[in-house]
Design a protein around this motif. Structure first.
Motif, mmCIF file in Angstrom:
data_model
loop_
_atom_site.group_PDB
_atom_site.id
_atom_site.type_symbol
_atom_site.label_atom_id
_atom_site.label_comp_id
_atom_site.label_asym_id
_atom_site.label_seq_id
_atom_site.Cartn_x
_atom_site.Cartn_y
_atom_site.Cartn_z
ATOM 1 N N LYS A 1 -11.779 55.878 -38.849
ATOM 2 C CA LYS A 1 -10.662 55.119 -38.142
ATOM 3 C C LYS A 1 -10.070 54.026 -38.726
ATOM 4 N N ILE A 2 -10.829 53.262 -39.684
ATOM 5 C CA ILE A 2 -10.280 52.278 -40.349
ATOM 6 C C ILE A 2 -9.521 52.751 -41.661
ATOM 7 N N GLY A 3 -9.577 54.078 -41.863
ATOM 8 C CA GLY A 3 -8.603 54.609 -43.043
ATOM 9 C C GLY A 3 -9.641 55.076 -44.310
ATOM 10 N N MET A 4 -10.903 55.095 -44.148
ATOM 11 C CA MET A 4 -11.807 55.558 -45.222
ATOM 12 C C MET A 4 -11.675 57.042 -45.206
ATOM 13 N N ARG A 5 -11.938 57.661 -46.432
ATOM 14 C CA ARG A 5 -12.095 59.000 -46.577
ATOM 15 C C ARG A 5 -13.312 59.466 -47.134
ATOM 16 N N PHE A 6 -14.046 60.516 -46.628
ATOM 17 C CA PHE A 6 -15.155 61.197 -47.419
ATOM 18 C C PHE A 6 -14.818 61.412 -48.776
ATOM 19 N N ILE A 7 -15.737 60.999 -49.781
ATOM 20 C CA ILE A 7 -15.775 61.728 -51.244
ATOM 21 C C ILE A 7 -16.770 62.228 -51.463
ATOM 22 N N GLU A 8 -18.005 61.961 -51.188
ATOM 23 C CA GLU A 8 -19.148 62.644 -51.907
ATOM 24 C C GLU A 8 -20.395 62.555 -50.947
ATOM 25 N N ASP A 9 -21.197 63.371 -51.019
ATOM 26 C CA ASP A 9 -22.592 63.464 -50.606
ATOM 27 C C ASP A 9 -23.664 62.668 -51.761
ATOM 28 N N SER A 10 -24.532 61.844 -51.153
ATOM 29 C CA SER A 10 -25.460 61.303 -52.168
ATOM 30 C C SER A 10 -26.678 61.373 -51.506
ATOM 31 N N GLU A 11 -27.919 60.943 -52.389
ATOM 32 C CA GLU A 11 -29.308 60.702 -51.655
ATOM 33 C C GLU A 11 -30.141 59.614 -52.178
ATOM 34 N N HIS A 12 -30.483 58.772 -51.411
ATOM 35 C CA HIS A 12 -31.244 57.601 -51.593
ATOM 36 C C HIS A 12 -32.666 57.567 -50.811
ATOM 37 N N GLU A 13 -33.687 57.378 -51.736
ATOM 38 C CA GLU A 13 -35.055 57.383 -50.974
ATOM 39 C C GLU A 13 -35.269 58.643 -50.056
ATOM 40 N N GLY A 14 -34.558 59.750 -50.556
ATOM 41 C CA GLY A 14 -35.037 61.086 -49.757
ATOM 42 C C GLY A 14 -34.009 61.290 -48.478
ATOM 43 N N THR A 15 -33.095 60.340 -48.512
ATOM 44 C CA THR A 15 -32.152 60.501 -47.446
ATOM 45 C C THR A 15 -30.802 60.741 -47.960
ATOM 46 N N HIS A 16 -30.359 61.688 -47.088
ATOM 47 C CA HIS A 16 -28.965 62.290 -47.255
ATOM 48 C C HIS A 16 -27.663 61.165 -46.686
ATOM 49 N N PHE A 17 -27.035 60.949 -47.568
ATOM 50 C CA PHE A 17 -25.711 59.972 -47.420
ATOM 51 C C PHE A 17 -24.219 60.640 -47.601
ATOM 52 N N LYS A 18 -23.349 60.134 -46.829
ATOM 53 C CA LYS A 18 -22.030 60.446 -46.950
ATOM 54 C C LYS A 18 -21.500 59.076 -47.550
ATOM 55 N N ARG A 19 -20.600 59.290 -48.645
ATOM 56 C CA ARG A 19 -19.790 58.083 -49.271
ATOM 57 C C ARG A 19 -18.579 58.164 -48.833
ATOM 58 N N TYR A 20 -17.915 57.236 -48.237
ATOM 59 C CA TYR A 20 -16.594 57.107 -47.684
ATOM 60 C C TYR A 20 -15.831 55.990 -48.739
ATOM 61 N N ALA A 21 -14.799 56.223 -49.013
ATOM 62 C CA ALA A 21 -13.881 55.211 -49.647
ATOM 63 C C ALA A 21 -12.696 54.991 -49.207
ATOM 64 N N MET A 22 -11.998 53.880 -49.516
ATOM 65 C CA MET A 22 -10.601 53.609 -49.187
ATOM 66 C C MET A 22 -10.147 52.573 -50.354
ATOM 67 N N THR A 23 -8.836 53.040 -50.927
ATOM 68 C CA THR A 23 -8.499 52.009 -51.872
ATOM 69 C C THR A 23 -7.244 51.082 -51.225
ATOM 70 N N LYS A 24 -6.729 50.326 -52.026
ATOM 71 C CA LYS A 24 -5.546 49.319 -51.484
ATOM 72 C C LYS A 24 -4.303 50.115 -51.082
ATOM 73 N N ASP A 25 -4.239 51.428 -51.904
ATOM 74 C CA ASP A 25 -3.027 52.183 -51.402
ATOM 75 C C ASP A 25 -3.258 52.972 -50.114
ATOM 76 N N ASP A 26 -4.545 53.251 -49.711
ATOM 77 C CA ASP A 26 -4.778 53.693 -48.310
ATOM 78 C C ASP A 26 -4.316 52.742 -47.208
ATOM 79 N N VAL A 27 -4.500 51.481 -47.498
ATOM 80 C CA VAL A 27 -4.174 50.634 -46.479
ATOM 81 C C VAL A 27 -2.723 50.598 -46.117
ATOM 82 N N ARG A 28 -1.949 50.654 -47.142
ATOM 83 C CA ARG A 28 -0.470 50.832 -46.664
ATOM 84 C C ARG A 28 0.000 52.038 -45.835
ATOM 85 N N THR A 29 -0.909 52.980 -45.932
ATOM 86 C CA THR A 29 -0.489 54.399 -45.198
ATOM 87 C C THR A 29 -1.418 54.497 -43.985
ATOM 88 N N ALA A 30 -2.303 53.735 -43.907
ATOM 89 C CA ALA A 30 -3.316 53.930 -42.650
ATOM 90 C C ALA A 30 -2.580 53.346 -41.302
#
Length: 176
Positions: free
Chosen positions: A147-176
């Motif tokens: 909702k704030i304009g972030m996009r899923f970019i990759e899966d990762s794991e930390h301490e045996g837990t599966h995470f989804k990484r979301y990211a947003m760039t300054k260019d995304d703010v203008r279009t969000a």
């Protein structure tokens, strides 16, 4: 070091987190549903208190840190917090995150509180990119990120837990 700014939204006051918020943060974290998807020392009271105190007192750099979220009409009603800190506390990237009391869930408060923080990251701090690492099963948090304009970019794991990484760039703010 400059103090963190305070933000107001239509319904919320988002102000720098301080030791006066310690008890409210601790109480929120003691709800197992609130910390269900978050790694931390929640089951060890001494470690939990030390962790929280350290997070409140640490300076993360100019314009970075934690903000507490309150209703504008009831400025003593702690809803939760939002952060903008170096990734994993050390950087070089910048992460955004949020945690709210269960009573504040489903009301759009996390999205509303995140909006001025995102604007602050890109417009005031000049960040190129912000990320959010969200436990894969934490669907409500992934919805906030989207909702704030972030996009899923990759899966990762930390301490045996599966995470989804979301990211947003300054260019995304203008279009969000």
């Amino acid at each position: 070091m400059k103090p963190l700014p305070t933000f107001g939204t239509e319904r919320l006051l988002v102000r720098p987190r301080a030791m006066v918020d310690f008890k409210a943060c601790l109480t929120m974290d003691r709800d197992p549903e609130v910390t269900r998807y978050i790694l931390g020392p929640w089951n060890d009271p001494q470690k939990h208190e030390a962790f929280l105190k350290e997070r409140i007192e640490t300076s993360f750099g100019d314009g970075l840190g934690y903000w507490s979220i309150f209703l504008k009409q009831q400025s003593d009603q702690f809803l939760g917090w939002i952060l903008l800190i170096p990734c994993d506390g050390v950087g070089p990237g910048i992460e955004i995150g949020w945690r709210l009391n269960r009573s504040a869930w489903g009301k759009g408060y996390a999205t509303e509180a995140a909006s001025p923080i995102v604007e602050h990251a890109f417009r005031t701090l000049g960040a190129d990119r912000i990320v959010a690492d969200i436990e894969a099963e934490n669907i409500p948090s992934t919805r906030v990120a989207e909702k704030i304009g972030m996009r899923f970019i990759e899966d990762s794991e930390h301490e045996g837990t599966h995470f989804k990484r979301y990211a947003m760039t300054k260019d995304d703010v203008r279009t969000a």
